[in-house]
Structure formats: structure tokens, C-alpha cells
Design a protein around this motif. Structure first.
Motif, PDB file in Angstrom:
ATOM      1  N   THR A 275       0.830  -1.202   0.000  1.00 56.06           N
ATOM      2  CA  THR A 275       0.000   0.000   0.000  1.00 56.06           C
ATOM      3  C   THR A 275       0.873   1.265   0.000  1.00 56.06           C
ATOM      4  OG1 THR A 275      -0.178   0.029   2.420  1.00 56.06           O
ATOM      5  CG2 THR A 275      -1.925  -1.114   1.176  1.00 56.06           C
ATOM      6  N   TYR A 276       2.145   1.121   0.375  1.00 51.56           N
ATOM      7  CA  TYR A 276       3.100   2.230   0.425  1.00 51.56           C
ATOM      8  C   TYR A 276       4.350   1.812  -0.344  1.00 51.56           C
ATOM      9  CZ  TYR A 276       6.681   5.286   2.524  1.00 51.56           C
ATOM     10  OH  TYR A 276       7.717   6.162   2.733  1.00 51.56           O
ATOM     11  N   LEU A 277       4.794   2.676  -1.266  1.00 50.75           N
ATOM     12  CA  LEU A 277       5.981   2.373  -2.062  1.00 50.75           C
ATOM     13  C   LEU A 277       6.888   3.600  -2.101  1.00 50.75           C
ATOM     14  CD1 LEU A 277       7.559   0.483  -3.999  1.00 50.75           C
ATOM     15  CD2 LEU A 277       6.133   1.392  -5.860  1.00 50.75           C
ATOM     16  N   ASP A 278       8.133   3.416  -1.669  1.00 48.91           N
ATOM     17  CA  ASP A 278       9.129   4.491  -1.690  1.00 48.91           C
ATOM     18  C   ASP A 278      10.275   4.074  -2.605  1.00 48.91           C
ATOM     19  OD1 ASP A 278      11.008   6.482  -1.255  1.00 48.91           O
ATOM     20  OD2 ASP A 278      10.886   6.387   0.927  1.00 48.91           O
ATOM     21  N   LEU A 279      10.424   4.800  -3.695  1.00 49.68           N
ATOM     22  CA  LEU A 279      11.497   4.557  -4.668  1.00 49.68           C
ATOM     23  C   LEU A 279      12.403   5.788  -4.786  1.00 49.68           C
ATOM     24  CD1 LEU A 279       9.354   2.773  -7.400  1.00 49.68           C
ATOM     25  CD2 LEU A 279      10.991   1.703  -5.847  1.00 49.68           C
ATOM     26  N   SER A 280      12.583   6.494  -3.698  1.00 54.62           N
ATOM     27  CA  SER A 280      13.380   7.715  -3.682  1.00 54.62           C
ATOM     28  C   SER A 280      14.854   7.438  -3.959  1.00 54.62           C
ATOM     29  CB  SER A 280      13.279   8.395  -2.310  1.00 54.62           C
ATOM     30  OG  SER A 280      11.955   8.754  -2.040  1.00 54.62           O
ATOM     31  N   TYR A 281      15.539   8.494  -4.400  1.00 47.78           N
ATOM     32  CA  TYR A 281      16.988   8.469  -4.604  1.00 47.78           C
ATOM     33  C   TYR A 281      17.428   7.376  -5.565  1.00 47.78           C
ATOM     34  CZ  TYR A 281      17.176  11.866  -0.902  1.00 47.78           C
ATOM     35  OH  TYR A 281      16.989  12.998  -0.157  1.00 47.78           O
ATOM     36  N   ASN A 282      16.714   7.256  -6.661  1.00 51.21           N
ATOM     37  CA  ASN A 282      17.123   6.400  -7.766  1.00 51.21           C
ATOM     38  C   ASN A 282      17.328   7.311  -8.969  1.00 51.21           C
ATOM     39  OD1 ASN A 282      17.084   3.454  -6.967  1.00 51.21           O
ATOM     40  ND2 ASN A 282      15.113   4.107  -6.163  1.00 51.21           N
ATOM     41  N   SER A 283      17.228   6.805 -10.149  1.00 51.06           N
ATOM     42  CA  SER A 283      17.312   7.612 -11.376  1.00 51.06           C
ATOM     43  C   SER A 283      16.109   7.319 -12.262  1.00 51.06           C
ATOM     44  CB  SER A 283      18.617   7.281 -12.127  1.00 51.06           C
ATOM     45  OG  SER A 283      19.734   7.650 -11.351  1.00 51.06           O
ATOM     46  N   ILE A 284      14.973   7.074 -11.636  1.00 54.84           N
ATOM     47  CA  ILE A 284      13.772   6.626 -12.348  1.00 54.84           C
ATOM     48  C   ILE A 284      13.282   7.698 -13.323  1.00 54.84           C
ATOM     49  CG2 ILE A 284      11.343   6.004 -12.061  1.00 54.84           C
ATOM     50  CD1 ILE A 284      12.193   4.543  -9.497  1.00 54.84           C
TER      51      ILE A 284
ATOM     52  N   LEU B  13       2.689   6.851  -2.705  1.00 54.76           N
ATOM     53  CA  LEU B  13       3.817   6.663  -3.617  1.00 54.76           C
ATOM     54  C   LEU B  13       4.822   7.793  -3.428  1.00 54.76           C
ATOM     55  CD1 LEU B  13       5.182   5.203  -6.012  1.00 54.76           C
ATOM     56  CD2 LEU B  13       3.696   6.551  -7.531  1.00 54.76           C
ATOM     57  N   ILE B  14       6.048   7.432  -3.102  1.00 56.22           N
ATOM     58  CA  ILE B  14       7.121   8.398  -2.891  1.00 56.22           C
ATOM     59  C   ILE B  14       8.166   8.191  -3.978  1.00 56.22           C
ATOM     60  CG2 ILE B  14       8.786   9.350  -1.239  1.00 56.22           C
ATOM     61  CD1 ILE B  14       5.803   9.280  -0.231  1.00 56.22           C
ATOM     62  N   LEU B  15       8.347   9.225  -4.799  1.00 52.36           N
ATOM     63  CA  LEU B  15       9.296   9.164  -5.922  1.00 52.36           C
ATOM     64  C   LEU B  15      10.281  10.327  -5.869  1.00 52.36           C
ATOM     65  CD1 LEU B  15       6.694   8.278  -8.698  1.00 52.36           C
ATOM     66  CD2 LEU B  15       8.460   6.759  -7.791  1.00 52.36           C
ATOM     67  N   ASP B  16      10.615  10.775  -4.694  1.00 51.12           N
ATOM     68  CA  ASP B  16      11.506  11.924  -4.528  1.00 51.12           C
ATOM     69  C   ASP B  16      12.900  11.628  -5.060  1.00 51.12           C
ATOM     70  OD1 ASP B  16       9.339  13.012  -3.192  1.00 51.12           O
ATOM     71  OD2 ASP B  16      10.196  12.740  -1.199  1.00 51.12           O
ATOM     72  N   ASN B  17      13.545  12.675  -5.582  1.00 51.30           N
ATOM     73  CA  ASN B  17      14.936  12.601  -6.022  1.00 51.30           C
ATOM     74  C   ASN B  17      15.177  11.541  -7.087  1.00 51.30           C
ATOM     75  OD1 ASN B  17      16.229  14.617  -4.086  1.00 51.30           O
ATOM     76  ND2 ASN B  17      15.091  13.263  -2.712  1.00 51.30           N
ATOM     77  N   ASN B  18      14.423  11.658  -8.158  1.00 45.43           N
ATOM     78  CA  ASN B  18      14.592  10.805  -9.324  1.00 45.43           C
ATOM     79  C   ASN B  18      14.739  11.692 -10.556  1.00 45.43           C
ATOM     80  OD1 ASN B  18      14.363   7.779  -8.783  1.00 45.43           O
ATOM     81  ND2 ASN B  18      12.715   8.581  -7.504  1.00 45.43           N
TER      82      ASN B  18
ATOM     83  N   SER C  77       4.303  11.933  -3.769  1.00 45.97           N
ATOM     84  CA  SER C  77       5.411  12.849  -3.521  1.00 45.97           C
ATOM     85  C   SER C  77       6.428  12.673  -4.635  1.00 45.97           C
ATOM     86  CB  SER C  77       6.044  12.555  -2.160  1.00 45.97           C
ATOM     87  OG  SER C  77       7.094  13.467  -1.910  1.00 45.97           O
ATOM     88  N   ILE C  78       6.625  13.742  -5.413  1.00 48.23           N
ATOM     89  CA  ILE C  78       7.604  13.719  -6.506  1.00 48.23           C
ATOM     90  C   ILE C  78       8.524  14.933  -6.382  1.00 48.23           C
ATOM     91  CG2 ILE C  78       6.429  12.240  -8.173  1.00 48.23           C
ATOM     92  CD1 ILE C  78       5.176  14.648  -9.420  1.00 48.23           C
TER      93      ILE C  78
ATOM     94  N   TYR D   8      -3.121  14.334  -1.559  1.00 50.10           N
ATOM     95  CA  TYR D   8      -1.869  14.985  -1.190  1.00 50.10           C
ATOM     96  C   TYR D   8      -0.856  14.839  -2.316  1.00 50.10           C
ATOM     97  CZ  TYR D   8       2.426  16.040   1.331  1.00 50.10           C
ATOM     98  OH  TYR D   8       3.615  16.581   1.720  1.00 50.10           O
ATOM     99  N   LEU D   9      -0.286  15.953  -2.721  1.00 52.17           N
ATOM    100  CA  LEU D   9       0.734  15.983  -3.765  1.00 52.17           C
ATOM    101  C   LEU D   9       1.835  16.930  -3.337  1.00 52.17           C
ATOM    102  CD1 LEU D   9       1.830  15.503  -6.696  1.00 52.17           C
ATOM    103  CD2 LEU D   9       0.353  17.396  -7.392  1.00 52.17           C
ATOM    104  N   SER D  10       3.081  16.495  -3.421  1.00 54.61           N
ATOM    105  CA  SER D  10       4.207  17.357  -3.101  1.00 54.61           C
ATOM    106  C   SER D  10       5.138  17.430  -4.300  1.00 54.61           C
ATOM    107  CB  SER D  10       4.949  16.843  -1.873  1.00 54.61           C
ATOM    108  OG  SER D  10       5.932  17.771  -1.482  1.00 54.61           O
ATOM    109  N   LEU D  11       5.472  18.665  -4.692  1.00 54.38           N
ATOM    110  CA  LEU D  11       6.293  18.929  -5.878  1.00 54.38           C
ATOM    111  C   LEU D  11       7.534  19.762  -5.560  1.00 54.38           C
ATOM    112  CD1 LEU D  11       3.490  20.075  -8.321  1.00 54.38           C
ATOM    113  CD2 LEU D  11       4.805  17.981  -8.490  1.00 54.38           C
TER     114      LEU D  11
END
Length: 199
Positions: free
Chosen positions: A41-50, A65-70, A88-89, A113-116
């Protein structure tokens, strides 16, 4: 990095929460959705190069869904995710706010909730010396779209009265909770706007 294999030492899965951070992946490793897709239900893929979200549709129960720092840019294709409430992107390559809002309003009907932060589409008066209050006001006005189920864009400061009235929303600022502590976010205050009656 080959995306069919995963680094078990970087993988964390507990209580329906999956994190796979800092692995320089350009796309979501297929092994992640094959092993965990229906369980998360929660996925964090932060700090990759996606750069692409191919395979995200396999996470059928996803709510956060957390996609920060991609390296997610304006051309990204989002799958339909009717359960997703949080996106969160931060610190990606989003420059077209209108295009992004149009995509997510269709693909994420439950989003609240959306964070940019740290995207070109989200001016930050505190760290961008070339941005001023007028830039933020233009951003703030664009970030509320009638098609979006909630007024959900976070920024460097809380929105003004016109923004809240237009969205019929109330503004609350909160520090990220203990779940957010799994990723480095510092002491940044996150502003959340939500529609009256939505939780």
C-alpha cells in the motif's frame, strides 16, 4: 543497474510498506512488482534515477507513492491508480504544472496529497533567488484545478485566501510523520490542503 535483479540489502518490506531507495534504477525493477505488487500500500522509490513508471500498474493496492529525487520529467506516463491518495515527486524534473495536474486528475481520482518541492514547476521563494512572491502566486493559482478531487499541491508556503476559498479547503501544516522518517526529508514543513469532508 539491471532491473530484473534487486539488491536485497536496499530492500525493506514490512506491514505493506515497501522501500527500495538509492539504487540508481532508471525504471522500477520488475522483481519488485512480481514479488510485492499486490501486497503493497506504500511504495518508496526515492533516490534512484527513475525516468519511467512502467510496471507501477502492478502495484494494485497502492495508496502512497514516494518518488523523490529521481529523474521524472513532463513526459512521464502515469497508470490509472484509483486508490492512490498520496504522491510525492519532490526534486525531479517536472516543469509543466498544467500538464502534470491534468494527468494526475485523470489517473489518480482519490489523490488528496501531492508534493512537488524542488521541481521547476514549483517555485520556492526560500531557495530560488530568482523567484519572487509573484512566481509563487502564479504557481498557487494554477495548482488548484476544478477537476482535481482535492487541492493537493504543497509548496514553499501555504496558499492564500483565494486558493483556499476556490478549493473550499482548509490548510494544515504538519511535520512528516514517523513513516516519512524512512527517507531524508530534513525539518521541512509540508503543507497539506484538503477538501472539506475529505480525510
Amino acid at each position: 543497474m539491471e532491473t530484473s535483479h534487486i539488491n536485497d540489502f536496499a530492500l525493506s518490506f514490512e506491514k505493506k510498506r515497501l522501500s527500495y531507495c538509492g539504487q540508481d534504477c532508471q525504471k522500477i525493477p520488475s522483481a519488485l512488482w512480481k514479488m510485492y505488487g499486490s501486497k503493497v500500500t506504500y511504495l518508496d522509490l526515492s533516490y534512484n534515477s527513475i525516468e519511467t513508471l512502467k510496471g507501477l500498474e502492478n502495484f494494485t493496492e497502492l495508496e502512497e507513492l514516494i518518488l523523490d529525487n529521481n529523474k521524472i520529467g513532463d513526459s512521464v506516463c502515469f497508470p490509472l491508480m484509483p486508490r492512490l491518495r498520496t504522491l510525492s515527486i519532490n526534486n525531479n524534473q517536472i516543469t509543466d504544472l498544467d500538464g502534470l495536474i491534468n494527468k494526475i486528475s485523470v489517473k489518480f481520482p482519490s489523490l488528496t496529497y501531492l508534493s512537488l518541492l524542488s521541481n521547476k514547476a514549483c517555485p520556492n521563494q526560500l531557495s530560488d533567488l530568482d523567484k519572487d512572491d509573484n512566481d509563487y502566486q502564479r504557481y498557487s493559482a494554477k495548482s488548484v484545478f476544478p477537476g482535481l478531487p482535492a487541492s493537493v499541491v504543497s509548496g514553499a508556503a501555504a496558499g492564500g485566501d483565494a486558493r483556499r476559498v476556490h478549493a473550499r479547503a482548509q490548510t494544515r501544516c504538519r511535520r512528516p510523520g514517523s513513516a516519512a522518517a524512512l527517507r531524508p526529508v530534513g525539518e521541512t514543513l509540508t503543507c497539506r490542503l484538503q477538501l472539506a469532508g475529505k480525510t
